[in-house]
Enzyme design. Sequence first.
Site, PDB file in Angstrom:
ATOM      1  N   ARG A  68       0.909  -1.161   0.011  1.00  0.00           N
ATOM      2  CA  ARG A  68      -0.001  -0.155  -0.003  1.00  0.00           C
ATOM      3  C   ARG A  68       0.734   1.484   0.045  1.00  0.00           C
ATOM      4  NH1 ARG A  68      -5.236  -0.081   1.558  1.00  0.00           N
ATOM      5  NH2 ARG A  68      -4.788  -1.932   2.995  1.00  0.00           N
ATOM      6  N   ARG A  94      -9.838   1.321  -2.369  1.00  0.00           N
ATOM      7  CA  ARG A  94      -8.580   1.125  -1.684  1.00  0.00           C
ATOM      8  C   ARG A  94      -8.561   1.960  -0.527  1.00  0.00           C
ATOM      9  NH1 ARG A  94      -2.342  -0.614  -3.367  1.00  0.00           N
ATOM     10  NH2 ARG A  94      -2.507  -2.520  -1.871  1.00  0.00           N
ATOM     11  N   ASN A 110     -14.330  11.606  -0.238  1.00  0.00           N
ATOM     12  CA  ASN A 110     -14.948  10.334  -0.619  1.00  0.00           C
ATOM     13  C   ASN A 110     -16.435  10.332  -0.890  1.00  0.00           C
ATOM     14  OD1 ASN A 110     -15.158   7.538  -1.420  1.00  0.00           O
ATOM     15  ND2 ASN A 110     -15.490   7.092   0.549  1.00  0.00           N
ATOM     16  N   HIS A 112     -19.724   7.869  -0.515  1.00  0.00           N
ATOM     17  CA  HIS A 112     -20.207   6.606  -0.215  1.00  0.00           C
ATOM     18  C   HIS A 112     -21.771   6.228  -0.256  1.00  0.00           C
ATOM     19  CE1 HIS A 112     -19.624   2.878   2.074  1.00  0.00           C
ATOM     20  NE2 HIS A 112     -20.853   3.113   2.808  1.00  0.00           N
TER      21      HIS A 112
HETATM   22  C1  GAR Z   1     -20.512   4.421  -6.052  1.00  0.00           C
HETATM   23  O1  GAR Z   1     -21.742   3.823  -5.634  1.00  0.00           O
HETATM   24  C2  GAR Z   1     -19.663   4.726  -4.909  1.00  0.00           C
HETATM   25  O2  GAR Z   1     -20.539   5.429  -3.939  1.00  0.00           O
HETATM   26  C3  GAR Z   1     -19.228   3.668  -4.095  1.00  0.00           C
HETATM   27  O3  GAR Z   1     -18.826   2.721  -5.482  1.00  0.00           O
HETATM   28  C4  GAR Z   1     -19.574   3.256  -6.399  1.00  0.00           C
HETATM   29  C5  GAR Z   1     -18.697   3.429  -7.751  1.00  0.00           C
HETATM   30  O4  GAR Z   1     -19.419   3.604  -8.859  1.00  0.00           O
HETATM   31  N1  GAR Z   1     -18.094   3.392  -3.356  1.00  0.00           N
HETATM   32  C6  GAR Z   1     -17.956   2.899  -2.306  1.00  0.00           C
HETATM   33  O5  GAR Z   1     -18.562   1.858  -1.942  1.00  0.00           O
HETATM   34  C7  GAR Z   1     -16.745   3.217  -1.525  1.00  0.00           C
HETATM   35  N2  GAR Z   1     -16.870   2.719   0.074  1.00  0.00           N
HETATM   36  P1  GAR Z   1     -18.691   4.724 -10.047  1.00  0.00           P
HETATM   37  O6  GAR Z   1     -17.556   3.883 -10.367  1.00  0.00           O
HETATM   38  O7  GAR Z   1     -19.668   4.500 -11.219  1.00  0.00           O
HETATM   39  O8  GAR Z   1     -18.558   6.096  -9.619  1.00  0.00           O
END
Ligand code: GAR
Length: 195
Positions: A68, A94, A110, A112
Site C-alpha cells: 500500500r 482501496r 470520498n 459513499h
Molecule cells: C459508487 O456507488 C460509490 O459510492 C461506491 O462505489 C460506486 C462507484 O461507482 N463507493 C464505495 O462504496 C466506497 N466505499 P462509480 O465507479 O460508477 O462512480
Amino acid sequence: MTGQVRIGILISGRGSNMVALVEAMQDGRVPNAQVAVVISDQLQAAGLAAARERGIETLPIERDGRKRVDHDREVVAALKERGVNLVCLAGYMRVLSSEFIAAFPNRILNIHPSLLPSFPGLDAQRQALAHGAKISGCTVHFVDETLDGGPIIAQRAVPVSEDDTVETLSARILAQEHDLYAEAVASLVKDDRRE
Ligand code: GAR
C-alpha cells in the site's frame, strides 16, 4: 486557498461519479476548478476510457502485487507533479495509507452509498437491505484514517422500497450521488475562494 483548484480523481472501476464531476467542471458548474488527472488503481477500469473521451489525462497505476505505501507514494507523486490540491475518491476501492492522507490534509473527499455512519465499508446497499432500512442515501465526507468515518460534508436521502433489490436501490442512490458530489465540490471550491 487562492487560484485555480486542481482536482485529481481516483477510480477503480466504472467511473460514473468521476464523469459526473468532470461534466460539472466542463459545464461551468464548479467555477475556478478543473480536473487535472484521473488515476485508476485497476488497469482495466472502464472509467479510464470515459475520462479520455472527455479530454482528461488518465494514469493507470496498478496496485496488484504492491505494498500500500509504495503504491500510495507513486499516486501522491503523480498528483503533486500535476499541481493537484483537491483529491476526490470516486469508487476508489482501496483504503489510503496515513502517508497519503498526510500529503493532502483536509483535501481528500470520498462519496459513499449510504447515510454514514450507517453501513460503512463494502456493499453498503446490501447492508441497508439486510438491516431492513427504510431510508438510505449517499454521503460525501472528508477522508481520514478511519474507514468511511471522516467528517460529513453533505448527504442525500432516498427511500428504500419493500421490493428493492441491491440493483434497484443502488441505481436510485447512484443518481443522487452524481448530483451530490458535484454540489459538494462546488461549495467547497467556493469556500476556498472566500479564504
Ligand atoms: C459508487 O456507488 C460509490 O459510492 C461506491 O462505489 C460506486 C462507484 O461507482 N463507493 C464505495 O462504496 C466506497 N466505499 P462509480 O465507479 O460508477 O462512480
